[in-house]
Design a protein around this motif. Structure first.
Motif, PDB file in Angstrom:
ATOM      1  N   THR A   1      47.142 120.111  31.193  1.00  0.00           N
ATOM      2  CA  THR A   1      47.089 121.567  31.300  1.00  0.00           C
ATOM      3  C   THR A   1      46.420 122.191  30.079  1.00  0.00           C
ATOM      4  OG1 THR A   1      48.394 123.556  31.504  1.00  0.00           O
ATOM      5  CG2 THR A   1      49.384 121.773  30.299  1.00  0.00           C
ATOM      6  N   LEU A   2      45.810 123.335  30.308  1.00  0.00           N
ATOM      7  CA  LEU A   2      45.178 124.089  29.221  1.00  0.00           C
ATOM      8  C   LEU A   2      46.148 125.096  28.627  1.00  0.00           C
ATOM      9  CD1 LEU A   2      41.574 125.346  30.028  1.00  0.00           C
ATOM     10  CD2 LEU A   2      42.298 123.866  28.215  1.00  0.00           C
ATOM     11  N   PHE A   3      47.384 125.091  29.114  1.00  0.00           N
ATOM     12  CA  PHE A   3      48.316 126.165  28.767  1.00  0.00           C
ATOM     13  C   PHE A   3      48.506 126.286  27.260  1.00  0.00           C
ATOM     14  CE2 PHE A   3      52.595 127.790  28.020  1.00  0.00           C
ATOM     15  CZ  PHE A   3      52.576 128.930  28.779  1.00  0.00           C
ATOM     16  N   ASP A   4      48.533 125.154  26.550  1.00  0.00           N
ATOM     17  CA  ASP A   4      48.795 125.231  25.113  1.00  0.00           C
ATOM     18  C   ASP A   4      47.592 125.746  24.334  1.00  0.00           C
ATOM     19  OD1 ASP A   4      51.440 124.332  25.263  1.00  0.00           O
ATOM     20  OD2 ASP A   4      50.719 122.300  25.620  1.00  0.00           O
ATOM     21  N   VAL A   5      46.423 125.715  24.933  1.00  0.00           N
ATOM     22  CA  VAL A   5      45.244 126.246  24.256  1.00  0.00           C
ATOM     23  C   VAL A   5      45.044 127.713  24.642  1.00  0.00           C
ATOM     24  CG1 VAL A   5      42.816 125.869  23.810  1.00  0.00           C
ATOM     25  CG2 VAL A   5      44.271 123.941  24.408  1.00  0.00           C
ATOM     26  N   HIS A   6      45.058 127.964  25.938  1.00  0.00           N
ATOM     27  CA  HIS A   6      44.909 129.336  26.455  1.00  0.00           C
ATOM     28  C   HIS A   6      46.091 129.610  27.378  1.00  0.00           C
ATOM     29  CE1 HIS A   6      40.857 129.934  24.938  1.00  0.00           C
ATOM     30  NE2 HIS A   6      40.504 128.765  25.402  1.00  0.00           N
ATOM     31  N   PRO A   7      47.098 130.319  26.916  1.00  0.00           N
ATOM     32  CA  PRO A   7      48.259 130.568  27.793  1.00  0.00           C
ATOM     33  C   PRO A   7      47.891 131.318  29.067  1.00  0.00           C
ATOM     34  CG  PRO A   7      48.721 131.220  25.535  1.00  0.00           C
ATOM     35  CD  PRO A   7      47.278 130.901  25.590  1.00  0.00           C
TER      36      PRO A   7
END
Lengths: 444, 182, 196
Positions: free
Chosen positions: B119-125
């Protein structure tokens, strides 16, 4: 099914079921670090299965999907500590129309009919972004006649005004200024009447087509649009008297729903929400499309990122749009209103009467559509709500292989938990209203 | 227009320039298939690190979009640079730079038998909702996503509607004449 | 002793005011027709036009209908304005069930009436599969004039009592198709939907 909720509470369950077990209140440090602890991670089924807890615990209430101030069918699950909002989860999908799937089944010619129904407050922008992406795929983006481009800009700015007037009306209604609601509709009707005169329909115009626009402007349009632009500024001043300087209005909006620039950028917010935090980001200026680089206008910015900034930005953007329209009206050149490319433009009506080939060509364009070369393209415009993007993949046939619309409201709804955290539940209505979500674009 | 910008029949063998990389990831600057848009082709493992590098070093602060394409029926003909194996799914991420407003499109190949992406969540929430949408409609799972549930369809829905092997679900409409009782 | 200002011995000749006689049923129908409260059930594009109808120019208050009630308990008329998705259908039905009898439904726009141009997995193909519909208003979206026409049609049917009879017999709505009023070219042509 987990949707037996409405109005403002869970129906068919007893009151106590809305409260939370003690384990939910404590939040792990990891979770806090990851998302500032404002997003409620709880599935709809779990929320209903909750056991009643002791009185000092938080409770969950539902707002929507049928609620007068959620702007359509948005549903928000709120975790409340007394009157204070702790965590929020926006739930969408109640208007999911499958437009991206339907878009794969319609030709590029029929595409604008489909996408125009997404963001129904600003339909012309949807058509514009779809056509820009298709033109990029066709490689004709530099060959669009200047008249068509300028007319597109004129219509888009009129549409931006009508969309912002809708925001002003509903924002006023949500906060209790019912007069503003009536005023907003009064002015919006004038805008819609102008658009109806040009495009033939009050909404869902399907007027911007691939290669240009559907028809030329009718005679008398110039006086009409200039008359509108003369009518608006005194009315906007009226709004200023009615709301901007009014203490109740300011109390209700200032300092409510604050979001920082870092948060807004991290959450993918664009448009008035990002600008309210002081980031001057407007695609019309930063990544100019159409002929916006030839015009002079200001990008309106806020400084606190609160609901009042978002209201003031939209109100002043109407003034900027008026400024733009005055410039555009002088710039519209004579000439063709759609590209004279036999591939994408049907022959004019007069030629159909005299030429068999023209008739066949006309028939084929409207039944089979035109083939678009293989490739992928992304186009973006600044809609009244933010960056509206269209990602198209073509496999060489007359229908898009994949059509995806990036709706700004979809991303803005993620900002809701951050804006609402720590605020009162009564401010929640003001926050939802200031985000100005259009659910048709969220759910597509 | 007499000529289409891309020759549909035969992508002629041009002299292949040396593949360009950025943060160790293959990029294309003027591929006709992508209409000269800057495109990066990171492998699944490098993808999150690449986006993080772009954010930290090149000011790609805004993640605008996460979507996916199902190339089931368009598999063989899609031009990809050497070293990239075409797979059924492709994750498409759009980023824009705050420095010079440059756009970059990150295209990640996702195999059909293991449709999982970090997931990209930790880079771009802000990718939370679009990743849920991709999961919902396309069936690609995101490893490490905080709340990977259906977002648009009802929670108990079966299947992923935007896949190419999922029918559009059209119902034949019956037009009945009005009967006399009216 | 006079009853209602009439001396029983003298009959109507002795009355000192005018009298109007009629059936109680007629009076009830008349009252129902003139004070319908719609529920706010805006879904999509049509909701914007529905709000426009309530706005100052088209002025729904002329028909005693400007009070859009947020609570279904206080509403008599549900204007289904917009496309109904599979996820929304149960909610719609529940709100309909919560409304008090007598209640009426206007299906506004082609999406609510027949699915419109969205014939796909996500949209219920006609809201009459979920709730009984009394009046269909065509258009995509129907203009405020069309909605007003549909509302007036509903008024006349309520007044004639046709609707209550039909509902008692079949359990379904009246299914009346109104015409397009203001010459709009809609996304789909109006279709007549057969009775159930």
């Amino acid at each position: 099914m987990a949707v037996d909720v409405k109005g403002g509470g869970i129906v068919d369950t007893d009151e106590g079921a809305q409260e939370l077990t003690p384990t939910r209140k404590g939040m792990e440090a990891k979770e806090l670090l990851r998302e500032v602890g404002c997003v409620l991670r709880l599935s709809e089924a779990d929320a209903e299965a909750l056991e009643p807890g002791p009185d000092d615990e938080t409770m969950i209430i539902n707002m929507g999907p049928q609620h007068p101030s959620t702007h359509g069918v948005l549903r928000v699950m709120l975790e409340l500590d007394g009157e204070t909002v702790v965590r929020t989860k926006p739930i969408m999908g109640y208007l999911h129309t499958g437009m991206e799937k339907t878009g794969e089944d319609l030709t590029f010619l029929q595409g604008p009919t489909n996408v125009t129904r997404m963001d129904y407050a600003s339909p012309l922008f949807n058509e514009l972004v779809f056509c820009l992406a298709t033109e990029k795929l066709l490689g004709i983006e530099d060959d669009i006649p200047a008249r068509a481009t300028w007319i597109r800009m004129l219509l888009c700015e009129v549409n931006r005004i009508s969309s912002h007037l809708l925001f002003l009306a509903t924002n006023g209604m949500d906060i209790g200024a019912v007069t503003m609601m009536l005023y907003g509709w009064r002015e919006r009707e004038e805008m819609l009447r102008f658009l109806e005169r040009i495009t033939g329909l009050r909404m869902n115009h399907n007027f911007i087509r691939v290669g240009g626009i559907a028809a030329d402007l009718p005679p008398g349009w110039r006086d009409e649009v200039l008359g509108l632009m003369d009518m608006l500024p005194p009315r906007l001043d009226e709004y200023d008297v009615l709301m901007t300087g009014q203490p109740i209005w300011r109390e209700r909006l200032q300092g409510v729903g604050v979001i920082t620039a870092q948060e807004a950028m991290a959450l993918g917010a664009t448009g008035p929400i990002l600008r309210s935090t002081g980031v001057p980001w407007d695609l019309r200026r930063d990544a100019p499309y159409l002929h916006y680089d030839q015009l002079e206008f200001d990008v309106i910015c806020g400084s606190y990122g609160d609901c009042f900034d978002r209201y003031a930005i939209r109100l002043n953007e109407v003034r900027e749009s008026i400024r733009l329209i005055h410039q555009i009206v002088d710039m519209i050149p004579p000439g063709d209103y759609r590209i004279q490319d036999k591939k994408v433009t049907p022959p004019p009506r007069a030629r159909i009467d005299e030429s068999m080939e023209a008739l066949i060509h006309h028939f084929k364009i409207f039944t089979e559509g035109f083939k678009v070369p293989e490739g992928e393209a992304y186009a973006a415009v600044e809609s009244p709500r933010g960056e509206l993007g269209c990602y198209l993949v073509s496999d060489g046939s007359a229908k898009p292989y994949r059509m995806h619309i990036r709706g700004p409201s979809f991303f803005h709804l993620q900002c809701l938990p951050h804006m609402m955290r720590g605020g009162l539940i009564a401010d929640g209505v003001a926050v939802i209203s200031s985000v100005d979500p259009i659910l048709g674009e969220v759910d597509r | 227009m007499t000529e289409s910008p891309v020759d549909q029949e035969s992508p002629e063998p041009v002299e292949a320039p040396a593949p360009e990389t950025w943060h160790g990831v293959l990029i294309e600057r003027d591929a006709p298939f992508s209409r000269c848009q800057l495109v990066a082709h990171p492998p699944r493992e490098q993808y999150v690190g690449f986006v993080r590098d772009l954010r930290d070093e090149d000011q790609f602060w805004l993640c605008l979009d996460v979507t996916a394409v199902d190339y089931l029926t368009f598999q063989g003909r899609r031009p990809l640079p050497d070293g990239i194996t075409p797979e059924r799914f492709e994750l498409v991420v759009s980023l824009i730079s705050a420095k010079d407003r440059q756009r970059i499109r990150v295209r990640v190949q996702v195999p059909e038998d293991d449709p999982v992406v970090p997931t990209l969540f930790d880079v771009h929430p802000g990718t939370e909702a679009p990743e849920r949408e991709v999961f919902d409609l396309m069936g690609i799972r995101f490893d490490g996503h905080p709340d990977l549930t259906r977002i648009l369809m009802p929670e108990d829905w079966e299947g992923h509607p935007l896949r190419k092997d999922y029918a559009i679900g059209r119902i034949p409409v019956q037009f009945k004449a009005a009967n006399d009782g009216r | 002793m006079k009853i209602l200002g009439i001396d029983p011995d003298l009959g109507l000749d002795g009355a000192d005011h005018n009298l109007l006689t009629g059936s109680l049923e007629g009076l009830v129908k008349w009252a129902r027709q003139k004070s319908i409260f719609p529920a706010t059930f805006g879904l999509a594009c049509c909701a914007i036009e529905m709000m426009g109808t309530g706005g100052p120019h088209y002025d729904l208050a002329r028909y005693g209908m400007e009070v859009f009630r947020a609570s279904p308990r206080q509403a008599d008329l549900m204007i289904v304005a917009g496309r109904v998705s599979q996820k929304m259908a149960p909610v719609l039905r529940q709100i309909y069930d919560q409304m008090m009898e007598p209640k009426w439904v206007i299906s506004m726009g082609v999406c609510a009436s027949s699915g419109g141009m969205f014939n796909n997995y996500a949209i219920v193909q006609g809201v009459d599969q979920v709730v009984p519909v009394d009046v269909y208003a065509p258009g995509c979206p129907p203009g405020p004039e069309t909605l007003q026409h549909a509302i007036l049609t509903l008024h006349s049917v309520i007044a004639s009592g046709e609707l209550t009879h039909r509902r008692r017999q079949t359990g379904a709505g009246a299914g009346i198709q109104v015409d397009q009023r203001d010459g709009q070219t809609a996304g789909a042509t109006p279709v007549t939907i057969g009775s159930r």
